[in-house]
Scaffold this motif. Structure first.
Motif, PDB file in Angstrom:
ATOM      1  N   LEU B 135       0.853  -1.236   0.107  1.00 43.42           N
ATOM      2  CA  LEU B 135       0.107  -0.034   0.125  1.00 43.42           C
ATOM      3  C   LEU B 135       0.813   1.180   0.015  1.00 43.42           C
ATOM      4  CD1 LEU B 135      -2.723   1.343   0.139  1.00 43.42           C
ATOM      5  CD2 LEU B 135      -2.699   1.076   2.599  1.00 43.42           C
ATOM      6  N   GLY B 136       1.989   1.362   0.843  1.00 45.13           N
ATOM      7  CA  GLY B 136       2.686   2.395   1.037  1.00 45.13           C
ATOM      8  C   GLY B 136       3.611   2.634  -0.361  1.00 45.13           C
ATOM      9  N   VAL B 162      -3.462  11.583   1.245  1.00 49.61           N
ATOM     10  CA  VAL B 162      -3.731  10.104   0.427  1.00 49.61           C
ATOM     11  C   VAL B 162      -4.953  10.138  -0.202  1.00 49.61           C
ATOM     12  CG1 VAL B 162      -4.186   7.514   0.599  1.00 49.61           C
ATOM     13  CG2 VAL B 162      -2.362   8.570   1.757  1.00 49.61           C
ATOM     14  N   ILE B 180      -9.345   5.865   6.810  1.00 52.14           N
ATOM     15  CA  ILE B 180      -8.300   4.999   6.221  1.00 52.14           C
ATOM     16  C   ILE B 180      -8.830   3.574   5.879  1.00 52.14           C
ATOM     17  CG2 ILE B 180      -6.124   3.974   7.266  1.00 52.14           C
ATOM     18  CD1 ILE B 180      -5.597   6.305   8.605  1.00 52.14           C
ATOM     19  N   PRO B 181      -9.666   2.882   6.735  1.00 49.56           N
ATOM     20  CA  PRO B 181     -10.060   1.626   6.150  1.00 49.56           C
ATOM     21  C   PRO B 181     -10.666   1.728   4.634  1.00 49.56           C
ATOM     22  CG  PRO B 181     -10.529   1.904   8.452  1.00 49.56           C
ATOM     23  CD  PRO B 181     -10.187   2.695   7.797  1.00 49.56           C
ATOM     24  N   MET B 183     -10.118   3.774   2.281  1.00 53.31           N
ATOM     25  CA  MET B 183      -8.930   4.004   1.319  1.00 53.31           C
ATOM     26  C   MET B 183      -8.188   2.619   1.131  1.00 53.31           C
ATOM     27  SD  MET B 183      -7.386   7.512   1.885  1.00 53.31           S
ATOM     28  CE  MET B 183      -7.403   7.954   3.724  1.00 53.31           C
ATOM     29  N   THR B 184      -8.020   2.020   2.402  1.00 55.03           N
ATOM     30  CA  THR B 184      -7.505   0.541   1.902  1.00 55.03           C
ATOM     31  C   THR B 184      -8.299  -0.450   1.178  1.00 55.03           C
ATOM     32  OG1 THR B 184      -6.532   0.922   4.339  1.00 55.03           O
ATOM     33  CG2 THR B 184      -6.499  -1.215   3.448  1.00 55.03           C
ATOM     34  N   ARG B 188      -7.392  -2.018  -2.297  1.00 57.62           N
ATOM     35  CA  ARG B 188      -7.537  -3.573  -2.449  1.00 57.62           C
ATOM     36  C   ARG B 188      -8.189  -3.985  -3.692  1.00 57.62           C
ATOM     37  NH1 ARG B 188      -8.435  -8.426   1.041  1.00 57.62           N
ATOM     38  NH2 ARG B 188      -9.957  -9.852  -0.162  1.00 57.62           N
ATOM     39  N   LEU B 191      -6.183  -3.223  -6.699  1.00 62.29           N
ATOM     40  CA  LEU B 191      -4.832  -3.846  -6.967  1.00 62.29           C
ATOM     41  C   LEU B 191      -5.334  -5.448  -7.042  1.00 62.29           C
ATOM     42  CD1 LEU B 191      -2.630  -2.056  -4.278  1.00 62.29           C
ATOM     43  CD2 LEU B 191      -2.263  -2.192  -6.738  1.00 62.29           C
ATOM     44  N   GLU B 221       0.520  -7.327   4.674  1.00 60.44           N
ATOM     45  CA  GLU B 221      -0.694  -7.136   3.647  1.00 60.44           C
ATOM     46  C   GLU B 221      -1.137  -8.504   3.040  1.00 60.44           C
ATOM     47  OE1 GLU B 221       0.252  -3.769   1.512  1.00 60.44           O
ATOM     48  OE2 GLU B 221       0.640  -2.447   3.118  1.00 60.44           O
TER      49      GLU B 221
ATOM     50  N   SER C 203      -5.071 -10.510   7.266  1.00 61.30           N
ATOM     51  CA  SER C 203      -4.072  -9.260   6.595  1.00 61.30           C
ATOM     52  C   SER C 203      -4.162  -8.016   7.206  1.00 61.30           C
ATOM     53  CB  SER C 203      -4.519  -9.223   5.321  1.00 61.30           C
ATOM     54  OG  SER C 203      -4.389  -8.186   4.320  1.00 61.30           O
ATOM     55  N   ARG C 204      -3.242  -7.127   7.199  1.00 60.13           N
ATOM     56  CA  ARG C 204      -3.002  -5.829   7.638  1.00 60.13           C
ATOM     57  C   ARG C 204      -2.201  -4.827   7.263  1.00 60.13           C
ATOM     58  NH1 ARG C 204      -1.609  -5.857  14.070  1.00 60.13           N
ATOM     59  NH2 ARG C 204       0.510  -5.484  13.925  1.00 60.13           N
ATOM     60  N   THR C 205      -2.458  -3.545   7.517  1.00 62.18           N
ATOM     61  CA  THR C 205      -1.406  -2.529   6.965  1.00 62.18           C
ATOM     62  C   THR C 205      -1.503  -1.593   8.136  1.00 62.18           C
ATOM     63  OG1 THR C 205      -0.849  -0.982   5.515  1.00 62.18           O
ATOM     64  CG2 THR C 205      -3.036  -1.347   5.617  1.00 62.18           C
ATOM     65  N   ASP C 207       0.411   1.502   7.042  1.00 56.94           N
ATOM     66  CA  ASP C 207       1.132   2.477   6.249  1.00 56.94           C
ATOM     67  C   ASP C 207       0.715   3.592   6.377  1.00 56.94           C
ATOM     68  OD1 ASP C 207       3.098   0.558   5.410  1.00 56.94           O
ATOM     69  OD2 ASP C 207       2.242   0.483   3.412  1.00 56.94           O
ATOM     70  N   ILE C 208      -0.743   3.999   6.259  1.00 56.75           N
ATOM     71  CA  ILE C 208      -1.215   5.265   6.375  1.00 56.75           C
ATOM     72  C   ILE C 208      -1.384   5.602   8.102  1.00 56.75           C
ATOM     73  CG2 ILE C 208      -3.179   6.870   5.818  1.00 56.75           C
ATOM     74  CD1 ILE C 208      -4.016   5.057   3.524  1.00 56.75           C
ATOM     75  N   SER C 213      -5.370  -1.039   9.420  1.00 59.83           N
ATOM     76  CA  SER C 213      -6.728  -1.538   9.081  1.00 59.83           C
ATOM     77  C   SER C 213      -6.298  -2.984   8.360  1.00 59.83           C
ATOM     78  CB  SER C 213      -7.182  -0.420   8.009  1.00 59.83           C
ATOM     79  OG  SER C 213      -6.225  -0.356   6.847  1.00 59.83           O
ATOM     80  N   VAL C 216      -6.090  -5.973   3.874  1.00 61.37           N
ATOM     81  CA  VAL C 216      -5.695  -5.057   2.577  1.00 61.37           C
ATOM     82  C   VAL C 216      -5.475  -5.813   1.342  1.00 61.37           C
ATOM     83  CG1 VAL C 216      -3.409  -4.950   3.728  1.00 61.37           C
ATOM     84  CG2 VAL C 216      -3.810  -3.682   1.742  1.00 61.37           C
ATOM     85  N   HIS C 217      -4.808  -7.144   1.436  1.00 62.17           N
ATOM     86  CA  HIS C 217      -4.835  -7.729   0.094  1.00 62.17           C
ATOM     87  C   HIS C 217      -5.135  -9.399   0.410  1.00 62.17           C
ATOM     88  CE1 HIS C 217      -2.767  -4.883  -2.452  1.00 62.17           C
ATOM     89  NE2 HIS C 217      -1.755  -4.904  -1.695  1.00 62.17           N
ATOM     90  N   GLY C 218      -4.798  -9.720   1.802  1.00 59.46           N
ATOM     91  CA  GLY C 218      -5.376 -11.226   2.101  1.00 59.46           C
ATOM     92  C   GLY C 218      -6.717 -11.103   2.905  1.00 59.46           C
TER      93      GLY C 218
END
Lengths: 245, 470, 228
Positions: B135-136, B162, B180-181, B183-184, B188, B191, B221, C203-205, C207-208, C213, C216-218
């Motif tokens: 993500l970053g 962001v 933030i969730p 945006m995540t 997702r 991507l 992630e 799965s988590r991030t 980054d922001i 949160s 994110v991918h998983g």
């Protein structure tokens, strides 16, 4: 170790030039403990600024002359600075390792050289030193003493034993003040920013006096406090402990 | 003053940015606290760190042998190993693989090495779309920015930044950037489509295991897993020093890595890939290419900076560093910021490429204290400074001043005379023992703090007097 | 492999390794790390496992027998309104759950992803629509709350990766103290298939703004159903 009756004192170049009374406080303190104190003639700078600046040859030259001056006598060497002690204890043996005439003497000197509070607590086994003070103090743990020698508990314990003093916690007490020798003039922007954060923590601590075991950091912090117009004072541990009850 | 080195000028600007300062303070503070708590809870942490250090030391002493073993294993499993001496060689290998298969889309999971060799640019030049999936890193790529931390690349971004980026560049709706969730989740969805359509997945490598030929990527992630699973071809970019001899050694490193990086006991996904998809297996890429990249590492390995190759890339030295905390990653102008980068970057690319980095430290030693494998970074910074002096880099006034001081300090009589002279000269400038303004080069000091005036009589004089009196 | 390039790099490396200053490199390989004490006592493995995974917002369900475990999986599928799912085929616990879900009318999608061509893309797209993935696990790790999944025939990677909800079915005796214990019990664990994954929470991030949160991918959710 046989009972220590005599010590050699290396006050360091900064104490010599900027804080001679701190040097005398160290002498007074050690004499009050019944020790005979000798300050060998001709000591100047241990060479740490040269070493850290990348001038290894110049540093080695100063290391050799300091070894010469401090190995005439085999009494323990007391240094009121964690940084200079670390230089002698850890850097001299490295710096002179390949010098046949000095390697062994450097190791020998390293084995009997102590930072002041380390000497009082770890070598002499003192828990307190008779001394009097007033107000609220906080201890700033200078980097080389802290990480090179493990000096933190000793000065804090000694401060806690001083009549009339209250020790308060200082947040990020173990974070560098930004001095770093030549760093402070080579990288003034970074150094200044680090100092501001240290000063903020000091002012938030409520202490009226900051105690250091390294005059270099002490002068850096004091200069910053003065620029801010702060009333917080900076003193060396010896200034506190040297004050007779 | 204009004499300040470029690093210091960038640093001063960064330090003046209050928003950045707050973000750095918050994030590095949390990461540090997480690390401290995780290490405190870990049984035998000190012994484990010593053990890990010995494993790293041993591995690098026998690096060639372990790389051979690793390469033989990868190829026995049906993977292909490429040896790349330079960044250009490595890039050429990947571009060749991609163009030969007429790849159009490459998904990438975080790889510092790919930044080091500037892979994305080369792939794009070859007409291939490259999508960063961490993500970053995705945000960094979208904004054409640069990462500012090796673990949390956008520590310098706020959620508002962001949101604006997603709206402007991706056409995100209000509800997609509400928090933030959201945006995540938006990232997702976007991507996920790329993962399912990608022709090639390019990953970095946290560790390569010599005894099994396994490649290990660690992510929170899950992008590392997707990158190495959904595309039909996986390219793993691996710095040659990433090797560990055995799976047991891997386990030791894993026990330290996440704890030191973020305070997690393990990252969410520890992904171990051992060869391409095998007969009977239902998913995973059918082709695996491992690119072993030197790019200056063997030069580093031959000298006094070799110890920096023990690094397992946890980022703990960044978080603890009082310089990094105040100035952030961009100030270093280097793929690898912080104390690690201050040794690695000049080590890999030469001092001329990064003359300021070894100077950007007070040698406070906090980095050495937190390093999971106890790398003596301060020692190597001093070694680089020594090389710098030998190469005649750095300002002349420092050279002159330090040498003059050393000359005087070897001659006590002259030293005392000089001290007296300085005392006399500074007396008119001093008020109550302090000076508020000094000429260059000490102006750097007095920009931020007063400078002490020397005492009228030094300790040596007082001591001589006292001794005479007795 | 490009032999010349390899030879050149190898020669440079051997010279470098011998010349460089590598503190503590003189000693032989230190062998396996020997822990002074076990990290987790055998009696509390499951408690510790549950505690660790729950502290990461993972869900742990206890089931006395297979029947109860299947009921738990059905309830999770229900709660998420699942219509299609992806599941390992060669795990006896998972097979029980899959059959039961299929009897309820849920569709089990094939795990197989074609090696190449348009079939590859379409099979991925098909799998990508599943709301639930069900897998077994080789081990559960008490000290970290992790599950260890080795892939192999019938045991795909995607079931634990693409769907937003991942359910793991594992027998109590497969929960061991740590990854070190799992590797000691099963030395070829890491390399038996082309992929082994150690999963520790959803799965988590962060980054922001260093704000957590999930998903994110998983998978956003992970449920571990412990049988026994």
């Amino acid at each position: 170790m046989s009972r220590i009756t005599r010590v050699q004192l290396f006050v360091t170049c900064l104490v010599d030039a900027f804080a001679p009374r701190t040097g005398l406080a160290v002498v007074d303190l050690l004499e009050r403990l019944g020790l005979e104190v000798e300050c060998p003639d001709g000591l100047t700078c241990c060479g740490q600024p040269q070493l850290n600046g990348g001038f290894a040859m110049e540093a080695a030259a100063l290391a050799r002359r300091t070894v010469d001056l401090l190995t005439v006598d085999d009494a323990p060497v007391i240094v009121p600075s964690g940084s200079c002690t670390d230089m002698i204890v850890h850097q001299y043996p490295r710096l002179l390792a390949d010098d046949a005439r000095y390697a062994e003497r450097a190791r020998q000197l390293a084995s009997r050289c102590y930072e002041l509070s380390q000497f009082l607590v770890d070598v002499l086994g003192l828990e307190v030193v008779d001394a009097r003070g007033t107000g609220h103090v906080a201890y700033h743990a200078s980097c080389h003493g802290l990480r090179g020698l493990g000096v933190r508990r000793q000065p804090e314990q000694l401060l806690d034993g001083v009549d009339g003093l209250t020790r308060v916690p200082l947040s990020e007490a173990d974070v560098c003040c930004g001095f770093g020798g030549l760093f402070a003039v080579k990288m003034p922007g970074v150094s200044g920013a680090m100092l501001q954060r240290k000063l903020d923590a000091i002012e938030a601590s409520g202490a009226d006096t900051i105690v250091v075991t390294d005059l270099s950091c002490g002068l850096h912090i004091a200069g910053g406090l003065r620029r801010r117009g702060s009333r917080v004072r900076v003193v060396h541990l010896a200034d506190v402990l040297g004050a007779e009850p | 003053m204009s004499q300040a080195p470029a690093f210091d000028r960038r640093a001063a600007a960064a330090a003046a940015d209050a928003k950045l300062g707050e973000a750095l303070r918050f994030t590095t503070g949390r990461l540090q606290a997480g690390r401290a708590a995780a290490l405190a809870e870990l049984p035998d942490a000190d012994a484990l760190r010593d053990h890990a250090r010995r494993v790293r030391a041993h591995t690098l002493r026998h690096l060639g042998r372990y790389l051979d073993q690793f390469a033989v294993q990868v190829e026995a499993l049906g993977g292909t190993v490429h040896w790349a001496t330079t960044a250009a060689d490595a890039v050429a290998v990947v571009v060749e693989i991609a163009t030969r298969r007429a790849a159009r889309l490459v998904v990438k999971s975080k790889s510092m090495l790919s930044e080091e060799i500037e892979l994305n640019h080369a792939l794009e030049q070859a007409g291939i779309r490259v999508v960063e999936t961490d993500l970053g890193e995705f945000i960094v790529q979208l904004a054409r920015d640069r990462p500012s931390h090796i673990i949390t690349p956008i520590v310098h971004w706020t959620r508002e930044d962001v949101a604006v980026l997603f709206r402007q560049r991706l056409g995100a709706a209000e509800q997609d950037v509400a928090d933030i969730p959201a945006m995540t989740a938006f990232a997702r969805r976007l991507l996920r489509r790329e993962f399912l359509a990608a022709d090639i997945g390019v990953s970095g490598v946290n560790f390569g295991v010599a005894s099994t030929g396994s490649i290990v990527t660690v992510t929170n992630e899950g992008n590392g897993r997707l990158t190495t699973t959904t595309p039909p071809l996986h390219v793993a970019l691996m710095g040659i020093e990433r090797i560990v001899p055995t799976v047991d050694d891997l386990e030791v490193m894993l026990r330290l890595l996440a704890r030191s990086a973020t305070g997690q006991k393990l990252s969410v996904y520890t992904n171990i890939v051992t060869g391409p998809r095998r007969d009977g297996e239902v998913d995973g890429p059918r082709e695996l290419h491992v690119v072993l990249v030197d790019n200056g590492r063997s030069t580093l390995l031959a000298g006094e900076l070799a110890e920096i190759l023990y690094c397992i890339r946890c980022g703990a030295c960044l978080n603890i560093c009082p310089v990094y905390q105040r100035v952030g990653g961009h100030t270093y102008d280097s793929v690898y910021p912080g104390p690690l980068g201050s040794v690695l970057t000049p080590g890999l690319h030469g001092l001329a490429a990064a003359p300021d980095l070894p100077q950007a430290s007070t040698l406070c030693g906090a980095c050495r204290d937190v390093c999971p494998v106890r790398i003596d970074i301060p020692r190597m910074l001093v070694a680089l400074r020594t090389s710098s002096v030998q190469q005649g880099l750095g300002p002349g006034w420092i050279r002159l001043g330090v040498k003059a001081h050393a000359w005087l300090a070897s001659r006590p009589r002259a030293y005392r005379a000089a001290l007296r002279a300085v005392g006399v000269a500074s007396a008119p400038l001093a008020r109550q023992g302090w000076m508020a303004r000094l000429p260059w080069p000490l102006s750097g000091w007095t920009a931020h703090r007063d400078f002490p005036a020397p005492a009228r009589r030094p300790f040596s004089a007082l001591w001589a007097e006292r001794r005479r009196a007795r | 492999m490009n032999t010349t390039e390899r030879e050149r790099m190898r020669a440079a490396l051997d010279r470098a390794s011998a010349a460089g200053f590598l503190p503590e490199a003189a000693a032989p390989h230190p062998g396996r790390f020997v822990q002074a004490a076990d990290t987790v006592a055998p009696a509390v493995l499951i408690e510790r496992f549950a505690h660790e995974l729950e502290s990461l917002a993972g869900h742990v369900h206890r089931a006395p027998d297979v029947e109860a475990a299947v009921a738990i999986v059905k309830r999770i599928a229900d709660d998420h309104g699942t219509r299609s799912f992806l599941a390992w085929r060669d795990d006896d616990l998972v097979r029980e759950a899959s059959s039961s879900l299929e009897r309820d009318g849920l569709v089990q999608k094939p795990q197989n992803v074609a090696l190449a061509g348009p079939e590859r893309v379409s099979s991925l797209a098909e799998i990508g629509t599943c709301a639930l993935g069900i897998t077994g696990a080789d081990f559960g790790l008490a000290d970290t709350g992790s599950v260890v999944l080795g892939c192999g025939p019938g045991r795909g990677r995607l079931a634990s990766l693409l769907p937003p909800v991942h359910v793991v079915m594992i027998r109590l005796e497969r929960i061991v103290a740590s990854l070190a214990h799992a590797l000691a019990a099963d030395p070829t664990l890491a390399s038996r298939g082309s992929n082994l994954v150690v999963i520790t929470g959803p799965s988590r991030t962060a980054d922001i703004e260093f704000t957590l949160s999930r998903g994110v991918h998983g998978p956003r959710e992970i449920h571990v159903v412990v049988v026994g």
